[in-house]
Design a protein around this motif. Structure first.
Motif, PDB file in Angstrom:
ATOM      1  N   ALA A  59       0.833  -1.201   0.000  1.00 12.98           N
ATOM      2  CA  ALA A  59       0.000   0.000   0.000  1.00 12.98           C
ATOM      3  C   ALA A  59       0.868   1.252   0.000  1.00 12.98           C
ATOM      4  CB  ALA A  59      -0.927  -0.002   1.212  1.00 12.98           C
ATOM      5  N   ILE A  60       1.935   1.225   0.765  1.00 12.74           N
ATOM      6  CA  ILE A  60       2.819   2.385   0.871  1.00 12.74           C
ATOM      7  C   ILE A  60       3.531   2.665  -0.446  1.00 12.74           C
ATOM      8  CG2 ILE A  60       4.935   3.244   1.956  1.00 12.74           C
ATOM      9  CD1 ILE A  60       3.988   1.753   4.523  1.00 12.74           C
ATOM     10  N   ILE A  61       4.045   1.618  -1.070  1.00 10.62           N
ATOM     11  CA  ILE A  61       4.790   1.836  -2.304  1.00 10.62           C
ATOM     12  C   ILE A  61       3.873   2.272  -3.447  1.00 10.62           C
ATOM     13  CG2 ILE A  61       4.740  -0.439  -3.428  1.00 10.62           C
ATOM     14  CD1 ILE A  61       7.830  -0.118  -3.712  1.00 10.62           C
ATOM     15  N   ASN A  62       2.559   2.082  -3.268  1.00 15.55           N
ATOM     16  CA  ASN A  62       1.598   2.505  -4.281  1.00 15.55           C
ATOM     17  C   ASN A  62       0.895   3.814  -3.923  1.00 15.55           C
ATOM     18  OD1 ASN A  62       1.237   0.491  -6.611  1.00 15.55           O
ATOM     19  ND2 ASN A  62       1.379  -0.850  -4.831  1.00 15.55           N
ATOM     20  N   LEU A  63       1.346   4.485  -2.876  1.00 11.40           N
ATOM     21  CA  LEU A  63       0.782   5.790  -2.550  1.00 11.40           C
ATOM     22  C   LEU A  63       1.128   6.790  -3.645  1.00 11.40           C
ATOM     23  CD1 LEU A  63       1.601   6.082   1.264  1.00 11.40           C
ATOM     24  CD2 LEU A  63      -0.683   6.060   0.268  1.00 11.40           C
ATOM     25  N   PRO A  64       0.175   7.593  -4.067  1.00 14.70           N
ATOM     26  CA  PRO A  64       0.484   8.608  -5.080  1.00 14.70           C
ATOM     27  C   PRO A  64       1.362   9.710  -4.493  1.00 14.70           C
ATOM     28  CG  PRO A  64      -1.805   8.789  -4.357  1.00 14.70           C
ATOM     29  CD  PRO A  64      -1.242   7.581  -3.693  1.00 14.70           C
ATOM     30  N   ASP A  65       1.997  10.467  -5.364  1.00 10.57           N
ATOM     31  CA  ASP A  65       2.839  11.570  -4.906  1.00 10.57           C
ATOM     32  C   ASP A  65       2.025  12.513  -4.023  1.00 10.57           C
ATOM     33  OD1 ASP A  65       5.047  10.640  -6.264  1.00 10.57           O
ATOM     34  OD2 ASP A  65       4.639  11.834  -8.059  1.00 10.57           O
ATOM     35  N   GLY A  66       2.629  12.929  -2.940  1.00  8.93           N
ATOM     36  CA  GLY A  66       1.977  13.862  -2.040  1.00  8.93           C
ATOM     37  C   GLY A  66       1.167  13.209  -0.946  1.00  8.93           C
ATOM     38  N   GLN A  67       1.101  11.877  -0.942  1.00 11.78           N
ATOM     39  CA  GLN A  67       0.345  11.161   0.082  1.00 11.78           C
ATOM     40  C   GLN A  67       1.258  10.247   0.893  1.00 11.78           C
ATOM     41  OE1 GLN A  67      -2.529  11.731   1.048  1.00 11.78           O
ATOM     42  NE2 GLN A  67      -3.726  12.603  -0.616  1.00 11.78           N
ATOM     43  N   GLU A  68       1.013  10.220   2.190  1.00 11.55           N
ATOM     44  CA  GLU A  68       1.783   9.352   3.078  1.00 11.55           C
ATOM     45  C   GLU A  68       0.914   8.337   3.799  1.00 11.55           C
ATOM     46  OE1 GLU A  68       4.993  11.024   5.538  1.00 11.55           O
ATOM     47  OE2 GLU A  68       4.399  12.987   4.786  1.00 11.55           O
ATOM     48  N   GLN A  69      -0.410   8.525   3.737  1.00 13.62           N
ATOM     49  CA  GLN A  69      -1.284   7.688   4.548  1.00 13.62           C
ATOM     50  C   GLN A  69      -2.247   6.868   3.693  1.00 13.62           C
ATOM     51  OE1 GLN A  69      -2.899  10.855   7.139  1.00 13.62           O
ATOM     52  NE2 GLN A  69      -1.776   9.889   8.812  1.00 13.62           N
ATOM     53  N   MET A  70      -2.727   5.805   4.305  1.00 11.84           N
ATOM     54  CA  MET A  70      -3.674   4.900   3.662  1.00 11.84           C
ATOM     55  C   MET A  70      -4.986   4.873   4.443  1.00 11.84           C
ATOM     56  SD  MET A  70      -2.130   1.192   4.887  1.00 11.84           S
ATOM     57  CE  MET A  70      -0.406   1.710   4.764  1.00 11.84           C
ATOM     58  N   ILE A  71      -5.994   4.286   3.807  1.00 13.25           N
ATOM     59  CA  ILE A  71      -7.305   4.109   4.426  1.00 13.25           C
ATOM     60  C   ILE A  71      -7.583   2.613   4.562  1.00 13.25           C
ATOM     61  CG2 ILE A  71      -9.789   4.449   4.131  1.00 13.25           C
ATOM     62  CD1 ILE A  71      -8.436   7.048   4.656  1.00 13.25           C
ATOM     63  N   TRP A  72      -8.207   2.223   5.674  1.00  4.48           N
ATOM     64  CA  TRP A  72      -8.672   0.844   5.828  1.00  4.48           C
ATOM     65  C   TRP A  72     -10.198   0.835   5.767  1.00  4.48           C
ATOM     66  CZ3 TRP A  72      -5.725  -2.288  10.167  1.00  4.48           C
ATOM     67  CH2 TRP A  72      -4.366  -2.383   9.818  1.00  4.48           C
ATOM     68  N   LEU A  73     -10.742  -0.050   4.933  1.00  6.87           N
ATOM     69  CA  LEU A  73     -12.174  -0.309   4.897  1.00  6.87           C
ATOM     70  C   LEU A  73     -12.395  -1.727   5.401  1.00  6.87           C
ATOM     71  CD1 LEU A  73     -13.429   1.126   1.468  1.00  6.87           C
ATOM     72  CD2 LEU A  73     -13.956   1.981   3.750  1.00  6.87           C
ATOM     73  N   ILE A  74     -13.161  -1.873   6.466  1.00  9.15           N
ATOM     74  CA  ILE A  74     -13.343  -3.186   7.088  1.00  9.15           C
ATOM     75  C   ILE A  74     -14.807  -3.599   6.981  1.00  9.15           C
ATOM     76  CG2 ILE A  74     -12.985  -4.560   9.168  1.00  9.15           C
ATOM     77  CD1 ILE A  74     -10.943  -2.458  10.079  1.00  9.15           C
ATOM     78  N   ASP A  75     -15.029  -4.689   6.243  1.00  5.51           N
ATOM     79  CA  ASP A  75     -16.371  -5.217   5.995  1.00  5.51           C
ATOM     80  C   ASP A  75     -16.620  -6.403   6.934  1.00  5.51           C
ATOM     81  OD1 ASP A  75     -18.747  -6.244   4.953  1.00  5.51           O
ATOM     82  OD2 ASP A  75     -17.725  -7.243   3.284  1.00  5.51           O
ATOM     83  N   PHE A  76     -17.669  -6.322   7.735  1.00  3.58           N
ATOM     84  CA  PHE A  76     -17.923  -7.358   8.738  1.00  3.58           C
ATOM     85  C   PHE A  76     -18.912  -8.431   8.286  1.00  3.58           C
ATOM     86  CE2 PHE A  76     -15.841  -4.283  11.377  1.00  3.58           C
ATOM     87  CZ  PHE A  76     -15.183  -5.054  12.323  1.00  3.58           C
ATOM     88  N   THR A  77     -19.237  -8.456   7.021  1.00  6.51           N
ATOM     89  CA  THR A  77     -20.128  -9.505   6.522  1.00  6.51           C
ATOM     90  C   THR A  77     -19.532 -10.881   6.829  1.00  6.51           C
ATOM     91  OG1 THR A  77     -20.874  -8.100   4.696  1.00  6.51           O
ATOM     92  CG2 THR A  77     -21.243 -10.467   4.480  1.00  6.51           C
ATOM     93  N   GLY A  78     -20.308 -11.737   7.460  1.00  2.00           N
ATOM     94  CA  GLY A  78     -19.849 -13.090   7.765  1.00  2.00           C
ATOM     95  C   GLY A  78     -18.978 -13.213   8.990  1.00  2.00           C
TER      96      GLY A  78
END
Length: 285
Positions: A132-151
């Motif tokens: 995720a970090i190596i695929n961050l676009p220029d100017g971004q340092e942080q990522m988002i987590w989306l957590i789906d609780f289905t099941g």
């Protein structure tokens, strides 16, 4: 890989003292070489300082512990074929969309748990954090987590030990990399699990956790403020019918492995021919 987001609204009165703190921290940690030097650029030092409220001594201790961990764990050398079995059900993967600020998104679906190895599960997560970090676009340092609780249920939830170590790795070795974690529609029974897990989180991380319920207009408003509903998957209240395809994701990760190896100057350790992925497609819930 290690970028700083430029904010035109930064208070210039604070910028100079902060830069001095960065210089102090660099002097405090002393000479570095190899991957430790590559990892510890100025943006990295700022993240550790922010995580420790600009206390140089505490930031130094935290960074030194990370450098020691990375030297032993070698997260930059993990390759997809080593952890691919953990991803067969799509329980964690890098999404092909970003949030409204262009940040990388990791999708976590704990109800899709398919293995029982504590070490392998953590290794898989660390691999995806690095990806995720190596695929961050220029100017971004942080990522988002989306957590789906289905099941998800207590019977298929990860052990408390794994949850605690996950929090420790994220907070101790990837400080200020998480912008927000959206927990979508967790069942009521999750409350008992959360009562334990939340004590593993430091105050900064705890504040980044957002509970979202599809029948709650206000919380859905938070989701739509951060994501375009057109690209957000249906399981998160969006309109996209995108599904996790393990074969395609494996091909993508194999290509990313080449990119990672190139960044860390590890070409000789990369398998340039992608391993044959398992013939499996995980359907979105």
């Amino acid at each position: 890989m290690f970028r700083r987001k430029h904010n035109s609204h930064d208070d210039q009165d604070h910028a100079a003292p902060q830069e001095e703190k960065v210089k102090e921290l660099r002097a405090a940690i002393g000479p570095l070489s190899g991957h430790s030097l590559m990892f510890s650029d100025n943006a990295c030092l700022r993240r550790y300082l922010v995580a420790r409220n600009w206390n140089v001594d505490k930031s130094k201790k935290m960074l030194q512990e990370t450098l020691k961990w990375r030297e032993t764990y070698k997260p930059e050398e993990i390759r997809w074929h080593e952890v691919a079995v953990e991803g067969e059900t799509g329980k964690v993967y890098r999404a092909d969309f970003q949030d409204r600020e262009g940040r990388t998104v990791l999708v976590l679906r704990p109800g899709k748990q398919n293995t029982s190895s504590h070490d392998n599960q953590l290794r898989h997560l660390v691999y995806l954090l690095e990806n995720a970090i190596i695929n961050l676009p220029d100017g971004q340092e942080q990522m988002i987590w989306l957590i789906d609780f289905t099941g998800w249920s207590l019977s298929n939830s990860v052990p408390i030990k794994t949850a605690r170590e996950t929090a420790n790795i994220l907070q101790s070795h990837y400080p200020e990399r998480l912008a927000a974690a959206f927990l979508y529609n967790p069942p009521r029974i999750f409350e008992s699990f959360w009562k334990i897990v939340k004590y593993f989180l430091d105050p900064k991380t705890f504040q980044k956790v957002k509970f979202v319920y599809p029948k709650n207009e206000e919380s859905m408003g938070v989701m739509h403020k951060n994501f375009d509903p057109e690209i957000l998957p249906e399981e998160f209240g969006g309109k996209s019918k995108v599904q996790y395809d393990h074969d395609e994701f494996s091909k993508l990760m194999s290509k990313d492995d080449v990119k990672t190896a190139s960044f860390w100057k590890l070409e000789e350790k990369t398998t340039l021919v992608a391993p044959e992925p398992a013939h499996f497609v995980a359907q979105a819930s």
